[in-house]
Design an enzyme around this catalytic site. Structure first.
Site, PDB file in Angstrom:
ATOM      1  N   SER A 214      15.861  45.576  18.733  1.00  0.00           N
ATOM      2  CA  SER A 214      17.248  45.464  19.170  1.00  0.00           C
ATOM      3  C   SER A 214      17.880  44.321  18.391  1.00  0.00           C
ATOM      4  O   SER A 214      17.168  43.473  17.831  1.00  0.00           O
ATOM      5  CB  SER A 214      17.273  45.124  20.674  1.00  0.00           C
TER       6      SER A 214
ATOM      7  N   TYR B 119      14.331  40.227  27.975  1.00  0.00           N
ATOM      8  CA  TYR B 119      14.598  41.349  27.066  1.00  0.00           C
ATOM      9  C   TYR B 119      14.581  40.876  25.620  1.00  0.00           C
ATOM     10  O   TYR B 119      13.932  41.479  24.756  1.00  0.00           O
ATOM     11  CB  TYR B 119      15.951  41.985  27.409  1.00  0.00           C
TER      12      TYR B 119
HETATM   13  N1  NAD Z   1      21.284  51.389  24.049  1.00  0.00           N
HETATM   14  C1  NAD Z   1      21.333  50.217  23.416  1.00  0.00           C
HETATM   15  O1  NAD Z   1      22.378  49.578  23.297  1.00  0.00           O
HETATM   16  C2  NAD Z   1      20.095  49.668  22.784  1.00  0.00           C
HETATM   17  C3  NAD Z   1      20.259  48.624  21.869  1.00  0.00           C
HETATM   18  C4  NAD Z   1      19.130  48.095  21.271  1.00  0.00           C
HETATM   19  C5  NAD Z   1      17.875  48.596  21.573  1.00  0.00           C
HETATM   20  N2  NAD Z   1      17.740  49.604  22.467  1.00  0.00           N
HETATM   21  C6  NAD Z   1      16.412  50.097  22.757  1.00  0.00           C
HETATM   22  O2  NAD Z   1      16.370  51.483  22.528  1.00  0.00           O
HETATM   23  C7  NAD Z   1      15.369  52.070  23.379  1.00  0.00           C
HETATM   24  C8  NAD Z   1      15.982  53.252  24.111  1.00  0.00           C
HETATM   25  O3  NAD Z   1      16.982  52.755  24.975  1.00  0.00           O
HETATM   26  P1  NAD Z   1      18.228  53.605  25.485  1.00  0.00           P
HETATM   27  O4  NAD Z   1      19.395  52.730  25.351  1.00  0.00           O
HETATM   28  O5  NAD Z   1      18.235  54.950  24.886  1.00  0.00           O
HETATM   29  O6  NAD Z   1      17.881  53.618  27.039  1.00  0.00           O
HETATM   30  P2  NAD Z   1      17.803  54.753  28.143  1.00  0.00           P
HETATM   31  O7  NAD Z   1      17.655  54.029  29.413  1.00  0.00           O
HETATM   32  O8  NAD Z   1      18.935  55.724  27.981  1.00  0.00           O
HETATM   33  O9  NAD Z   1      16.449  55.520  27.777  1.00  0.00           O
HETATM   34  C9  NAD Z   1      15.192  54.913  27.934  1.00  0.00           C
HETATM   35  C10 NAD Z   1      14.184  56.007  28.260  1.00  0.00           C
HETATM   36  O10 NAD Z   1      12.900  55.389  28.343  1.00  0.00           O
HETATM   37  C11 NAD Z   1      12.243  55.883  29.497  1.00  0.00           C
HETATM   38  N3  NAD Z   1      11.300  54.890  29.984  1.00  0.00           N
HETATM   39  C12 NAD Z   1      11.589  53.711  30.607  1.00  0.00           C
HETATM   40  N4  NAD Z   1      10.466  53.089  30.963  1.00  0.00           N
HETATM   41  C13 NAD Z   1       9.442  53.883  30.559  1.00  0.00           C
HETATM   42  C14 NAD Z   1       8.034  53.787  30.676  1.00  0.00           C
HETATM   43  N5  NAD Z   1       7.460  52.748  31.301  1.00  0.00           N
HETATM   44  N6  NAD Z   1       7.278  54.776  30.154  1.00  0.00           N
HETATM   45  C15 NAD Z   1       7.851  55.851  29.541  1.00  0.00           C
HETATM   46  N7  NAD Z   1       9.189  55.999  29.428  1.00  0.00           N
HETATM   47  C16 NAD Z   1       9.972  55.037  29.935  1.00  0.00           C
HETATM   48  C17 NAD Z   1      13.349  56.142  30.507  1.00  0.00           C
HETATM   49  O11 NAD Z   1      12.935  57.051  31.513  1.00  0.00           O
HETATM   50  C18 NAD Z   1      14.451  56.666  29.607  1.00  0.00           C
HETATM   51  O12 NAD Z   1      14.382  58.069  29.462  1.00  0.00           O
HETATM   52  C19 NAD Z   1      14.868  50.943  24.283  1.00  0.00           C
HETATM   53  O13 NAD Z   1      13.674  50.412  23.770  1.00  0.00           O
HETATM   54  C20 NAD Z   1      15.986  49.921  24.189  1.00  0.00           C
HETATM   55  O14 NAD Z   1      15.540  48.612  24.467  1.00  0.00           O
HETATM   56  C21 NAD Z   1      18.834  50.150  23.084  1.00  0.00           C
END
Ligand code: NAD
Length: 253
Positions: free
Chosen positions: A144, A157
């Site tokens: 991130s 985080y």
């Molecule tokens: N959306 C953002 O702005 C953003 C920015 C930087 C990084 N990220 C990273 O991208 C990745 C995806 O995030 P997102 O924004 O799509 O979030 P999201 O919440 O839409 O999706 C996350 C998914 O991971 C699954 N999940 C959570 N805990 C889990 C576990 N213990 N085992 C298996 N699956 C699990 C959830 O059920 C969900 O489907 C994450 O690692 C997040 O930190 C997101």
């Protein structure tokens, strides 16, 4: 860009947001996608969406915070397809929005177990398999922008996402001669369930978050997915151990 025909592609957290968009993008490029998800309903929904487009996908239930489960999910993938070409360690949680001094041990441990443990134990299982394949493999981990900058009100985080970069660089160096390329992506705020939760923590939050981003908008999950595909492309032979920042210009300033 190369296609991914018959490439076995394992994606954690593919039931939502960036993970689902990445699963759909790989499937459309010809990959066989394995959706590894703790939330069975949304994981199966991703599989259905892929199948409705005429492509193949498999659901594997998995809580990445449990090393035994992530290892079993990788083994199940290999059992089904005999190989593992690409792994995307995407599952993650945002944790509580709160001051450094108010974050609890419970929250810290949970975020580390999912965001760091999931990537560490996931990569161990994935690399073990890729080492048996002459063609090696490719791994992308979700860090991130909070993995390259501090994130006020999100200390656990931010720590977890910095750790993902450390794991990525170290594993990339250890296995660079075995044809395994390992990179991370570092998105800024991107539309997803996780970001919607953050937006809803306070009035005016969305606007404050948007103002931080020079391009003037949040990312779309599909934009992150395309970068992940590029990182895994066959033509992309010299890029490893890196953290690709997808941030609408944020870290250029
Ligand atoms: N959306 C953002 O702005 C953003 C920015 C930087 C990084 N990220 C990273 O991208 C990745 C995806 O995030 P997102 O924004 O799509 O979030 P999201 O919440 O839409 O999706 C996350 C998914 O991971 C699954 N999940 C959570 N805990 C889990 C576990 N213990 N085992 C298996 N699956 C699990 C959830 O059920 C969900 O489907 C994450 O690692 C997040 O930190 C997101």
């Amino acid at each position: 860009m190369s296609n991914f025909v018959n490439q076995i592609t394992f994606i954690t957290g593919a039931g939502s947001g960036i993970g689902r968009a990445t699963a759909l993008a790989f499937a459309k490029a010809g990959a066989h996608v394995v959706v590894a998800e703790v939330n069975e309903e949304c994981g199966r929904e991703t599989v259905t969406q892929i199948q409705q487009l005429g492509y193949e996908a498999l659901f594997v239930g998995c809580d990445v915070a449990d090393p035994a489960q992530i290892e079993a999910a990788v083994r199940q993938t290999i059992g089904a397809y005999g190989q593992l070409n690409i792994a995307i360690n995407n599952a993650g949680i945002g944790g509580k929005y709160g001051r450094f001094i108010d974050q609890t041990k419970e929250d810290f441990d949970q975020i580390m177990a999912v965001n760091v443990g999931g990537v560490f134990y996931g990569m161990q299982a994935q690399i073990r398999q890729m080492l048996t394949q002459p063609e090696g493999g490719r791994i992308v981990n979700l860090s991130s922008i909070a993995g390259v900058r501090g994130m006020p009100m999100g200390a656990p985080y931010s720590a977890s996402k910095h750790a993902v970069i450390g794991l990525t660089k170290t594993a990339a160096l250890e296995y660079v001669r075995q044809n395994i390329r390992i990179n991370a992506v570092c998105p800024v705020y991107t539309h997803s369930t996780m970001v919607d939760e953050l937006i809803n923590t306070a009035p005016g939050m969305e606007e404050r978050m948007r103002r931080m981003i020079p391009i003037g908008r949040f990312g779309q999950p599909e934009e992150i997915a395309q970068a992940i595909l590029w990182l895994c492309a066959d033509e992309n032979t010299f890029y490893t151990g890196q953290s690709l920042q997808l941030d609408g210009g944020l870290t250029a300033g």
